[in-house]
Write an enzyme that holds these catalytic residues in place. Structure first.
Site, PDB file in Angstrom:
ATOM      1  N   ASP A 127      -6.159   0.550   1.606  1.00 15.33           N
ATOM      2  CA  ASP A 127      -5.090  -0.340   2.094  1.00 15.33           C
ATOM      3  C   ASP A 127      -5.051  -1.650   1.303  1.00 15.33           C
ATOM      4  O   ASP A 127      -4.860  -2.730   1.871  1.00 15.33           O
ATOM      5  CB  ASP A 127      -5.245  -0.620   3.598  1.00 15.33           C
ATOM      6  CG  ASP A 127      -4.025  -1.311   4.197  1.00 15.33           C
ATOM      7  OD1 ASP A 127      -2.961  -1.302   3.561  1.00 15.33           O
ATOM      8  OD2 ASP A 127      -4.139  -1.877   5.303  1.00 15.33           O
ATOM      9  N   ASN A 156       0.821  -1.209   0.000  1.00 18.28           N
ATOM     10  CA  ASN A 156       0.000   0.000   0.000  1.00 18.28           C
ATOM     11  C   ASN A 156       0.860   1.266   0.000  1.00 18.28           C
ATOM     12  O   ASN A 156       1.985   1.270   0.486  1.00 18.28           O
ATOM     13  CB  ASN A 156      -0.891   0.010   1.250  1.00 18.28           C
ATOM     14  CG  ASN A 156      -0.079  -0.041   2.527  1.00 18.28           C
ATOM     15  OD1 ASN A 156       0.286  -1.121   2.988  1.00 18.28           O
ATOM     16  ND2 ASN A 156       0.233   1.120   3.107  1.00 18.28           N
TER      17      ASN A 156
END
Lengths: 561, 149
Positions: free
Chosen positions: A317, A274
């Site tokens: 995420d 991420n």
């Protein structure tokens, strides 16, 4: 004046065990050429995924759909956690054993490495790296495995060292510091041995560092190359980051799961993590390459040849660190990647072109990816202090744990998590070693499901599904016996019929599964080995199982002799 | 009668006072000295009837090899399991005894160690070794200096 008794000198703790102290010299002849031809020695599991193609497929078929009901434990290795160690409540047994000619090499949490007799479980040697209690960990005290070759066992440590151990004694041959623990970096990846290099990727994307992939010489640990996944200003793709900003310095893109390798293209196919901060995109406008991407890295130079970004400008995420499975269709060299965002990306692995993108996640509400690969965000943390709820949650429709592929059925077998999450953007200043999420996150602890889904490799369509009450958070294993092995968070280890998903056998191991099972044989007897040890980022992928029993055992199953 | 905060704090540092055992992580801080060859030397003792390490926190100026003298001034037998790269180190510490342990630690960071006998770990016989410093320059990220807390 006290007349002290002489207590002598402290001894190695392993001296107070029944450990044999030495392993056979099986690793001396393991090298790049043997790992290239790993399929020629199906009795072994020579590299993290079994072979460079990432398929997690065993050609062994002694255990099959007809006899799997007779499968029983052959031996069990237990270690246990003692004393105070980092992440004491979140340690997990996430390893994938390596097996070479009857000897098994296993890594554990907190710097443990073991060699054992693969037929009996006898402990041959153990290594312990001392790990600082205060090491920054986002997701538990874990390690996913080792690489074996050139007479050595290669492993990373939680405090970001790369070690080469003597495969016969467990003694350290070389030790290189490769990450900065003061910057929140750590090491959890299973190294990949390619040519005369050991390849490792960094962990710590939740702490706002700059993800990187590194190569070290297998013989002496000399650093060969480093590849950053977030460019500096002026470098290619730097225009996907805001100009005149420090966002790139802490942009994430960590490479904490092992990649695959194709010797024909000479490319490493590696997933990246991420961007940071995870949920606050306003401070990093742009696509943020090469976060959340599949990158093809030249194995000799460490340069990115091409990349494919699965979630541009991620706000959920949705790491893309998980496996890239290499396979062929109609003579075309392809790669399949099951992403956290709930979609499977099939790419031409020679050039990164999208062949098809198909959903495999159960509930996908964050947005949509069109058949031509355009990302259409729908629900995301946009306004400060405002809750939004989306599926899948930040652990994804599939976490790092791996899918597998059977060339016999031409199907992928995917462990699926169906868990949503509430996220509220909360801006924060960046400070080294402090988690840099940019949000308050509460993952659902109810209304969840898990599946093993069989996905047609040629079309991306679902062929069958096996349902579990809680998310499936462990890697799957496919075998030539037309079996798919899958462990559950509640401890059951299942064998499913690869052709139709019928549950043929199960065994309760006593603790949840969050690792990678493998298969091998010794003296003609096939074994299935699986780590059982619940932990890691449970509050992310299955908070409804946060109170589940911990454990740290390796179960090895076989048919009765 | 309610105990004062000062009384409670004082009791946390003693065996069988505010708590049953001395609260771990509290106590004296000592420093290892660096020898000419770059290795380090420290000393830790177990005072009589305190069931605690003194110093409770041993600070090393950097990672590397440290030789620690362990002294048991107590009239009970204890032992120690200490962290070290390669394998943890174990030593028995009979009544009124002393011995040595040579450890290799990377750091930076801190490490717990303890006496794994009885519930020594539940008293003050869980100690800390702190390693100061930074990782080598070649292991740091290629980026400008960043703010810290």
């Amino acid at each position: 004046m006290t007349d002290y008794v002489d207590a002598g000198t402290a001894i190695d703790l392993s001296g107070l065990t029944q450990i044999a102290g030495a392993a056979p010299p099986v690793a001396r002849t393991v090298n790049y050429e043997r790992i290239l031809r790993a399929r020629d020695e199906p009795h072994n599991w020579l590299t993290y995924y079994g072979a460079y193609d990432g398929q997690r497929y065993s050609q062994l078929d002694q255990i099959n759909t007809e006899n799997v009901r007779n499968l029983t434990p052959a031996w069990v290795f237990q270690f246990g956690s003692s004393g105070l160690h980092a992440g004491a409540s979140t340690y997990a047994f996430e390893t994938a054993p390596i097996v070479v000619d009857g000897t098994m090499f296993v890594t554990g949490w907190d710097g443990w490495v073991w060699a054992m007799n693969a037929a009996t479980g006898q402990l041959l040697w153990q290594y312990k790296h001392a790990i600082p209690f205060d090491t920054s960990l986002c997701c538990g005290n874990v390690n996913r495995g080792c690489a074996v070759g050139h007479g050595k066992v290669f492993v990373v440590t939680i405090n970001a060292h790369v070690l080469a151990l003597d495969a016969e004694t467990g003694r350290c041959v070389w030790d290189k510091t490769w990450g900065d623990v003061r910057a929140g970096e750590s090491g959890t990846v299973a190294p990949l041995l390619v040519k005369n290099m050991v390849i490792v990727g960094s962990s710590g994307g939740e702490f706002g560092n700059r993800g990187h992939l590194d190569a070290f010489n297998v013989e002496n640990g000399e650093h060969v190359w480093r590849c950053y996944m977030v460019p500096k200003p002026g470098e290619p793709e730097s225009d996907t980051w805001p100009a005149d900003s420090e966002a790139w310095t802490r942009g994430g893109g960590n490479c904490w799961v092992t990649g695959s390798f194709d010797p024909d293209t000479n490319l490493l196919y590696w997933g990246t993590g991420n961007p940071a901060p995870d949920f606050d995109g306003e401070v990093r406008e742009g696509d943020n390459r090469w976060t959340d991407s599949v990158v093809a890295v030249d194995a000799d130079t460490g340069r990115i040849r091409w990349g494919y970004q699965c979630t541009p400008h991620d706000l959920w995420d949705y790491d893309s660190t998980m496996e890239c499975i290499l396979f062929e269709q109609d003579g075309r060299k392809l790669l399949a990647h099951f992403d956290k965002n709930g979609y499977c990306f099939t790419l031409d692995r020679t050039n990164g072109a999208l062949v098809r993108v198909t959903p495999f996640g159960e509930r996908i509400t964050w947005g949509e990816i069109t058949p031509d690969g355009r990302t259409l965000p729908k629900i995301y943390p946009q306004n400060e202090g405002e809750n939004v709820h989306f599926w899948p949650g930040p652990a994804g429709a599939k976490e790092w744990t791996h899918a597998c592929y059977s060339p016999r059925t031409r199907m992928f077998y995917v462990p699926v998590q169906d868990v949503g999450s509430t996220v509220c953007r909360v801006r924060r200043q960046f400070k080294e070693s402090i988690p840099y999420w940019g949000a308050s996150v509460t993952v659902d602890s109810d209304d969840m499901n898990g599946f093993v889904k069989a996905i047609d490799g040629d079309t991306g369509e679902e062929r069958w599904r096996w349902h579990n009450e809680v998310p499936m958070c462990a890697s799957t294993l496919a075998t030539a016996g037309d079996l798919v092995f899958a462990g559950t968070p509640s401890g059951e280890f299942h064998a499913l019929d690869a052709r139709n998903g019928v549950d043929l056998w199960q065994f309760q191991t006593g603790s949840g599964h969050h690792g990678s099972p493998v298969s091998y044989s010794v003296d003609g007897r096939q074994y299935i080995a699986t780590p059982a040890g619940w932990g890691g980022w449970v509050e992310g992928f299955a908070p409804g199982m946060l109170g589940g029993p911990h454990g740290d055992a390796l179960f090895v199953f076989a048919l009765p002799e | 009668m309610t105990a004062s905060t000062e009384q409670v704090l004082a009791g946390l540092d003693k065996q069988n006072s505010a708590t049953l055992g001395k609260l771990i992580g509290r106590g004296n801080v000592g420093q290892a000295e660096e020898k000419a060859d770059g290795t380090m030397r420290g000393r830790i003792r177990i005072p009589e009837d305190e069931l605690a390490w003194d110093p409770a926190v041993l600070v090393l100026p950097h990672g590397g090899d440290v030789e620690i003298e362990l002294v048991n001034d107590d009239y009970n037998t204890h032992c120690a399991v200490l962290p070290s790269n390669g394998d943890s180190k174990f030593i028995w510490l009979p009544c009124l005894s002393k011995g040595t342990a040579t450890l290799n630690l990377d750091g930076p960071g801190y490490y717990w160690y303890g006496s794994p006998t009885g519930n020594d770990e539940g008293r003050g016989l869980t100690g800390v070794i702190v390693v100061l410093g930074d990782v080598p320059a070649e292991a740091r990220l290629d980026r400008p200096a960043q703010p810290r807390p």
